[in-house]
Design a protein around this motif. Structure first.
Motif, mmCIF file in Angstrom:
data_model
loop_
_atom_site.group_PDB
_atom_site.id
_atom_site.type_symbol
_atom_site.label_atom_id
_atom_site.label_comp_id
_atom_site.label_asym_id
_atom_site.label_seq_id
_atom_site.Cartn_x
_atom_site.Cartn_y
_atom_site.Cartn_z
ATOM 1 N N ALA A 183 9.540 5.037 -29.202
ATOM 2 C CA ALA A 183 10.867 5.180 -28.613
ATOM 3 C C ALA A 183 11.110 4.029 -27.654
ATOM 4 O O ALA A 183 10.166 3.385 -27.183
ATOM 5 C CB ALA A 183 10.989 6.513 -27.885
ATOM 6 N N GLU A 184 12.375 3.804 -27.365
ATOM 7 C CA GLU A 184 12.761 2.775 -26.406
ATOM 8 C C GLU A 184 13.877 3.351 -25.546
ATOM 9 O O GLU A 184 14.845 3.901 -26.065
ATOM 10 C CB GLU A 184 13.238 1.534 -27.154
ATOM 11 C CG GLU A 184 13.241 0.295 -26.309
ATOM 12 C CD GLU A 184 13.440 -0.953 -27.145
ATOM 13 O OE1 GLU A 184 14.422 -1.666 -26.857
ATOM 14 O OE2 GLU A 184 12.633 -1.197 -28.063
ATOM 15 N N TYR A 185 13.723 3.246 -24.236
ATOM 16 C CA TYR A 185 14.704 3.767 -23.296
ATOM 17 C C TYR A 185 15.138 2.655 -22.352
ATOM 18 O O TYR A 185 14.294 1.994 -21.743
ATOM 19 C CB TYR A 185 14.110 4.922 -22.474
ATOM 20 C CG TYR A 185 13.606 6.084 -23.297
ATOM 21 C CD1 TYR A 185 14.447 7.139 -23.630
ATOM 22 C CD2 TYR A 185 12.284 6.132 -23.731
ATOM 23 C CE1 TYR A 185 13.973 8.200 -24.376
ATOM 24 C CE2 TYR A 185 11.809 7.195 -24.474
ATOM 25 C CZ TYR A 185 12.659 8.230 -24.795
ATOM 26 O OH TYR A 185 12.196 9.291 -25.537
ATOM 27 N N ASP A 186 16.438 2.457 -22.227
ATOM 28 C CA ASP A 186 16.990 1.502 -21.273
ATOM 29 C C ASP A 186 17.546 2.261 -20.069
ATOM 30 O O ASP A 186 17.754 3.472 -20.128
ATOM 31 C CB ASP A 186 18.113 0.688 -21.923
ATOM 32 C CG ASP A 186 17.582 -0.248 -23.001
ATOM 33 O OD1 ASP A 186 16.584 -0.937 -22.739
ATOM 34 O OD2 ASP A 186 18.170 -0.272 -24.104
ATOM 35 N N ASN A 187 17.801 1.568 -18.990
ATOM 36 C CA ASN A 187 18.379 2.159 -17.781
ATOM 37 C C ASN A 187 17.558 3.340 -17.256
ATOM 38 O O ASN A 187 18.101 4.362 -16.863
ATOM 39 C CB ASN A 187 19.829 2.589 -18.018
ATOM 40 C CG ASN A 187 20.684 1.434 -18.455
ATOM 41 O OD1 ASN A 187 20.585 0.338 -17.921
ATOM 42 N ND2 ASN A 187 21.532 1.667 -19.453
ATOM 43 N N VAL A 188 16.259 3.181 -17.265
ATOM 44 C CA VAL A 188 15.343 4.225 -16.796
ATOM 45 C C VAL A 188 15.191 4.107 -15.285
ATOM 46 O O VAL A 188 14.971 3.020 -14.759
ATOM 47 C CB VAL A 188 13.968 4.075 -17.482
ATOM 48 C CG1 VAL A 188 12.961 5.056 -16.912
ATOM 49 C CG2 VAL A 188 14.104 4.249 -18.985
ATOM 50 N N GLU A 216 19.707 7.534 -16.732
ATOM 51 C CA GLU A 216 21.098 7.735 -16.329
ATOM 52 C C GLU A 216 21.376 9.169 -15.877
ATOM 53 O O GLU A 216 22.339 9.807 -16.303
ATOM 54 C CB GLU A 216 22.023 7.320 -17.467
ATOM 55 C CG GLU A 216 21.890 5.847 -17.809
ATOM 56 C CD GLU A 216 22.740 5.418 -18.992
ATOM 57 O OE1 GLU A 216 23.301 6.271 -19.700
ATOM 58 O OE2 GLU A 216 22.826 4.193 -19.201
ATOM 59 N N GLY A 217 20.501 9.685 -15.019
ATOM 60 C CA GLY A 217 20.688 11.003 -14.433
ATOM 61 C C GLY A 217 20.236 12.176 -15.296
ATOM 62 O O GLY A 217 20.304 13.313 -14.869
ATOM 63 N N GLN A 218 19.762 11.919 -16.495
ATOM 64 C CA GLN A 218 19.284 12.987 -17.370
ATOM 65 C C GLN A 218 17.784 12.852 -17.579
ATOM 66 O O GLN A 218 17.272 11.738 -17.741
ATOM 67 C CB GLN A 218 19.975 12.939 -18.727
ATOM 68 C CG GLN A 218 21.456 13.230 -18.669
ATOM 69 C CD GLN A 218 22.056 13.250 -20.071
ATOM 70 O OE1 GLN A 218 21.489 12.721 -21.009
ATOM 71 N NE2 GLN A 218 23.208 13.882 -20.193
#
Length: 131
Positions: free
Chosen positions: A12-17, A52-54
């Motif tokens: 997986a890849e997550y931005d804005n962490v 992003e808050g989640q």
């Protein structure tokens, strides 16, 4: 901050962490923006990612985490980004136990099954948190 999870069976890849929480050999690690560079051994367990808050949750197998230049790279043997059904896990655990108790496996498949069994145990321990 960016989180990249790599695994032979998915990733997986997550931005804005804004935060990552995982279990290392020394215990739980919380990674925030501008965390000091480091490398650590990762234990199978729950991974929480704040994007992003989640809060997004996954379960990883054993591996390594590298924190460098504000990014997090998680290289693990297994990765599940969503909660699997508990019936599926218990069925597979029973299947693995049957194969391991048979005794006629080569050493490489035996180690692979033992790693999968440890991973499934970690996943099942955190199913309530994944729901």
């Amino acid at each position: 901050m960016k989180l990249v999870v790599t695994s032979p069976i998915g990733g997986a890849e997550y931005d804005n962490v804004s935060a990552v929480g995982l279990t290392a050999l020394e215990g739980r690690i919380g990674v925030l923006q501008n965390h000091a560079d480091m490398v650590a051994v990762v234990r199978p367990g729950l991974v929480k990612v704040e994007v992003e808050g989640q809060t997004r949750t996954g379960v990883c197998g054993p591996g390594f985490v590298r924190i460098q230049d504000g990014d997090v790279n998680l290289a693990v043997e297994q990765w599940t980004a969503a909660a699997p059904e508990s019936g599926t896990i218990s069925d597979r655990q029973q299947e693995i136990q049957g194969l391991l108790s048979g005794g006629d496996l080569e050493s490489a498949p035996r180690r692979q099954l033992e790693r999968e069994a440890a991973y499934l145990e970690a996943v099942s321990a955190h199913l309530d948190e994944l729901a």
